[in-house]
Enzyme design. Structure first.
Site, PDB file in Angstrom:
ATOM      1  N   GLY A  46      87.609-169.252 -53.704  1.00 52.01           N
ATOM      2  CA  GLY A  46      88.034-168.961 -54.880  1.00 52.01           C
ATOM      3  C   GLY A  46      88.771-170.199 -55.586  1.00 52.01           C
ATOM      4  O   GLY A  46      89.215-170.968 -54.950  1.00 52.01           O
ATOM      5  N   ARG A  77      93.387-173.306 -57.762  1.00 53.85           N
ATOM      6  CA  ARG A  77      94.344-174.168 -58.516  1.00 53.85           C
ATOM      7  C   ARG A  77      93.592-174.581 -59.839  1.00 53.85           C
ATOM      8  O   ARG A  77      94.025-175.445 -60.430  1.00 53.85           O
ATOM      9  CB  ARG A  77      94.594-175.412 -57.744  1.00 53.85           C
ATOM     10  N   GLY A 123      98.811-174.351 -56.073  1.00 56.29           N
ATOM     11  CA  GLY A 123      97.981-174.264 -57.222  1.00 56.29           C
ATOM     12  C   GLY A 123      98.082-175.550 -57.966  1.00 56.29           C
ATOM     13  O   GLY A 123      97.530-175.861 -59.184  1.00 56.29           O
ATOM     14  N   ARG A 183      78.875-172.176 -57.993  1.00 56.21           N
ATOM     15  CA  ARG A 183      78.609-172.712 -56.755  1.00 56.21           C
ATOM     16  C   ARG A 183      77.615-172.053 -55.894  1.00 56.21           C
ATOM     17  O   ARG A 183      77.367-170.979 -56.147  1.00 56.21           O
ATOM     18  CB  ARG A 183      80.016-173.079 -56.383  1.00 56.21           C
ATOM     19  N   ASP A 232      80.488-174.483 -50.959  1.00 58.11           N
ATOM     20  CA  ASP A 232      81.441-174.164 -52.422  1.00 58.11           C
ATOM     21  C   ASP A 232      81.503-175.367 -53.290  1.00 58.11           C
ATOM     22  O   ASP A 232      81.778-175.415 -54.255  1.00 58.11           O
ATOM     23  CB  ASP A 232      82.860-173.533 -51.926  1.00 58.11           C
TER      24      ASP A 232
HETATM   25  P1  AMP Z   1      88.762-178.398 -52.976  1.00 62.48           P
HETATM   26  O1  AMP Z   1      88.945-179.144 -51.452  1.00 62.48           O
HETATM   27  O2  AMP Z   1      89.463-179.008 -53.956  1.00 62.48           O
HETATM   28  O3  AMP Z   1      87.181-178.108 -53.197  1.00 62.48           O
HETATM   29  O4  AMP Z   1      89.400-176.929 -52.588  1.00 62.48           O
HETATM   30  C1  AMP Z   1      88.854-175.974 -51.412  1.00 62.48           C
HETATM   31  C2  AMP Z   1      89.568-174.618 -51.710  1.00 62.48           C
HETATM   32  O5  AMP Z   1      91.047-174.872 -51.508  1.00 62.48           O
HETATM   33  C3  AMP Z   1      89.200-174.315 -53.124  1.00 62.48           C
HETATM   34  O6  AMP Z   1      89.310-172.609 -53.111  1.00 62.48           O
HETATM   35  C4  AMP Z   1      90.657-174.544 -53.945  1.00 62.48           C
HETATM   36  O7  AMP Z   1      90.764-173.659 -55.011  1.00 62.48           O
HETATM   37  C5  AMP Z   1      91.588-174.392 -52.758  1.00 62.48           C
HETATM   38  N1  AMP Z   1      92.584-175.494 -53.092  1.00 62.48           N
HETATM   39  C6  AMP Z   1      92.687-176.733 -52.966  1.00 62.48           C
HETATM   40  N2  AMP Z   1      93.907-177.349 -53.198  1.00 62.48           N
HETATM   41  C7  AMP Z   1      94.708-176.191 -53.660  1.00 62.48           C
HETATM   42  C8  AMP Z   1      96.029-176.148 -53.992  1.00 62.48           C
HETATM   43  N3  AMP Z   1      96.984-177.140 -53.893  1.00 62.48           N
HETATM   44  N4  AMP Z   1      96.506-174.794 -54.226  1.00 62.48           N
HETATM   45  C9  AMP Z   1      95.656-173.881 -54.088  1.00 62.48           C
HETATM   46  N5  AMP Z   1      94.512-173.673 -53.562  1.00 62.48           N
HETATM   47  C10 AMP Z   1      93.931-174.893 -53.530  1.00 62.48           C
HETATM   48 MG    MG Z   2      86.016-177.284 -54.117  1.00 58.85          MG
END
Ligand code: AMP
Ligand code: MG
Length: 514
Positions: free
Chosen positions: A114, A117, A150, A207, A276
């Protein structure tokens, strides 16, 4: 303490580039916001208010993206826009929500990811009737933050901002970047950094993992609702087909194959091709530790945390198929009532991916070589060029751009350590060119339309990041935005930006931490 930098607006390119000057530009208040994603079943999302930073400021505004929603670029100068772009005050109709999805991360199914952030603020429909999602990244925690803060840091926000627009300049489908804001709030990663937010746009941010989540939760009626919504909103033509759910899978197979063929031919490595991070529209989504090839290395791993090389450059086409099979699995309950029939139909669709990819990639590479016709020896000719480039660590972008200068073919070998291998290849290439007798000047012109001179090399992004972070100077971001918008133009005064990385950049590493 972060000093608010003087921001320069440069609309010159914008006024030249807008093809439809009759389009009326609107103020933020005049835009009509809605959030049709909020009409999906509750399991698909969670509503949250953004958590703004203290004292935010605009880092950059992208007038080209604003034009997609008919937003007057002058609005960037208004306090209302800054409030909007930082989630402090949202226009009526916005209904911020975090969408829920799952996904296969490095091959393993993760049941609930999900938006941890990011918030989908809503959609704006432009005068052409196109609906654009506006998503705020770095806007604080949500139900899906899983212990994360976040937030997004300025470094990674600049990288996504620049790269999505660079990809658009290259003609590669992608999310777009509307604006980026910064703050002096500290965010902890490997070191202390400052927080930033990105306001990004896409037809939707649905996605493969959005479907996987409902499938594995065994919420098949909700899965059908999500698929029906996706079809009605974004693929209405598919509703008239015999099996719209299968057609949705087929559409993802075709667009993903075409997208990855573009990545491979331009030398782009995504870095985290988890399911995702794969868009149902076949657009490039979620820029993290991406990288463009400098010296050609088929096994290039841009993500420092990818120890096994699962997402290495040459693995991307195969990973595309893996991710599509995750999507197909999730759609099985919809494709046909009998599991065997459904699986057989999905399999037949997936079987077409490889030929879609090969056809698209071969066509791209033929254009890069300036070949209009298709001949049986083209595959070998292309592969032998890639082999000698790999052996000589030749710069991928420079070789193809140099090849496009049809009057300078002899100096191509200056880019190779093994000059004899290059000369021998050129001999075969010239022989192949004679078969279709193309006129060199016309060939050069068309090759320069597909072989960029400028790409977002890691060291270019890093220079812009350092200036922004250490000196509050956003000028380099602006320079790169303008240059990479037209990456096929010669722009001789920017020749330095087309050079291979300097020594200091060889030790740069990029990880998932952003
Ligand atoms: P990403 O690598 O940005 O595609 O993120 C993978 C997952 O981790 C997704 O569910 C993001 O929303 C979550 N996520 C990444 N960075 C953060 C963060 N700093 N705080 C909260 N959730 C995060
Ligand atoms: Mg992502």
């Amino acid at each position: 303490m972060c000093v608010k930098p003087a921001y320069r607006f440069l609309y010159d390119g914008f006024t030249k580039k807008t093809d439809d000057t009759s389009r009326s530009m609107k103020t933020l208040r005049q835009l009509h916001f809605d959030n049709h994603y909020a009409k999906l079943p509750e399991i698909c999302f969670s509503e949250h208010a953004p958590q703004p930073f203290e004292n935010p400021h605009l880092v950059h505004f992208n007038a080209d993206a604003a034009a997609l929603i008919d937003l007057d670029p002058e609005q960037a100068n208004t306090p209302e826009f800054l409030d909007f772009a930082t989630g402090r005050q949202l226009p009526p109709g916005c209904r911020p929500l975090a969408s829920c999805y799952a996904g296969h991360q490095f091959g393993q199914y993760v049941p609930r990811l999900g938006d941890g952030r990011t918030l989908l603020l809503g959609q704006v429909r432009n005068d052409q009737g196109e609906s654009w999602d506006l998503q705020l990244k770095g806007s604080g925690t949500t139900r899906y933050s899983r212990g994360g803060d976040g937030r997004a840091v300025l470094r990674s926000t600049i990288r996504e901002y620049l790269c999505s627009e660079a990809m658009h300049g290259l003609g590669i489908p992608t999310t777009r970047a509307l604006c980026m804001t910064g703050s002096d709030e500290e965010v902890y990663r490997e070191q202390i950094e400052t927080g930033a937010m990105l306001l990004r746009m896409a037809p939707s941010h649905i996605r493969f993992g959005s479907f996987e989540y409902l499938y594995y939760e065994e919420r098949h009626e909700d899965l059908r609702t999500l698929a029906d919504y996706t079809l009605a909103q974004y693929f209405p033509d598919l509703l008239d087909t015999e099996n719209p759910y299968l057609a949705l899978l087929d559409s993802a197979i075709a667009s993903t194959a075409a997208l990855i063929a573009r990545w491979q031919s331009v030398g782009f490595a995504h870095g985290v091709m988890n399911s995702d991070n794969m868009s149902i529209h076949g657009i490039t989504l979620d820029y993290g530790p991406f990288g463009f090839l400098d010296a050609y290395d088929p096994g290039f791993i841009c993500n420092h945390s990818d120890h096994s090389g699962r997402y290495a450059f040459d693995q991307q086409p195969g990973i595309g198929l893996f991710n599509l099979s995750c999507l197909a699995q999730a759609l099985l309950p919809l494709i046909a009532p009998e599991p065997e029939a459904s699986a057989e139909m999905a399999k037949q669709s997936l079987d077409r991916y490889q030929s879609f990819f090969i056809d698209a990639y071969s066509a791209n590479m033929r254009s890069k070589l300036g070949l209009r016709e298709s001949h049986h020896q083209d595959k070998a000719l292309c592969e032998s060029l890639l082999d000698i480039m790999a052996a000589s660590h030749a710069d991928y972008t420079q070789v193809f751009r140099h090849l496009s200068e049809t009057d300078k073919l002899d100096t191509l070998c200056d880019l190779f350590i093994d000059r004899d291998a290059c000369k021998s290849w050129l001999h075969d290439y010239r022989a192949r060119l004679r078969l279709e007798n193309s006129e060199p000047e016309a060939r050069s012109r068309s090759m320069k339309q597909v072989n960029p001179k400028f790409i977002l090399r890691n060291h270019l992004a890093e220079t812009a990041i350092r200036k922004a972070r250490d000196e509050n100077d956003y000028g380099e971001i602006d320079t790169l935005m303008r240059l990479l918008k037209n990456p096929f133009d010669d722009n001789p005064s920017f020749d330095g930006y087309a050079a291979a990385p300097p020594d200091w950049a060889k030790s740069l590493s990029v990880s998932c931490s952003s």
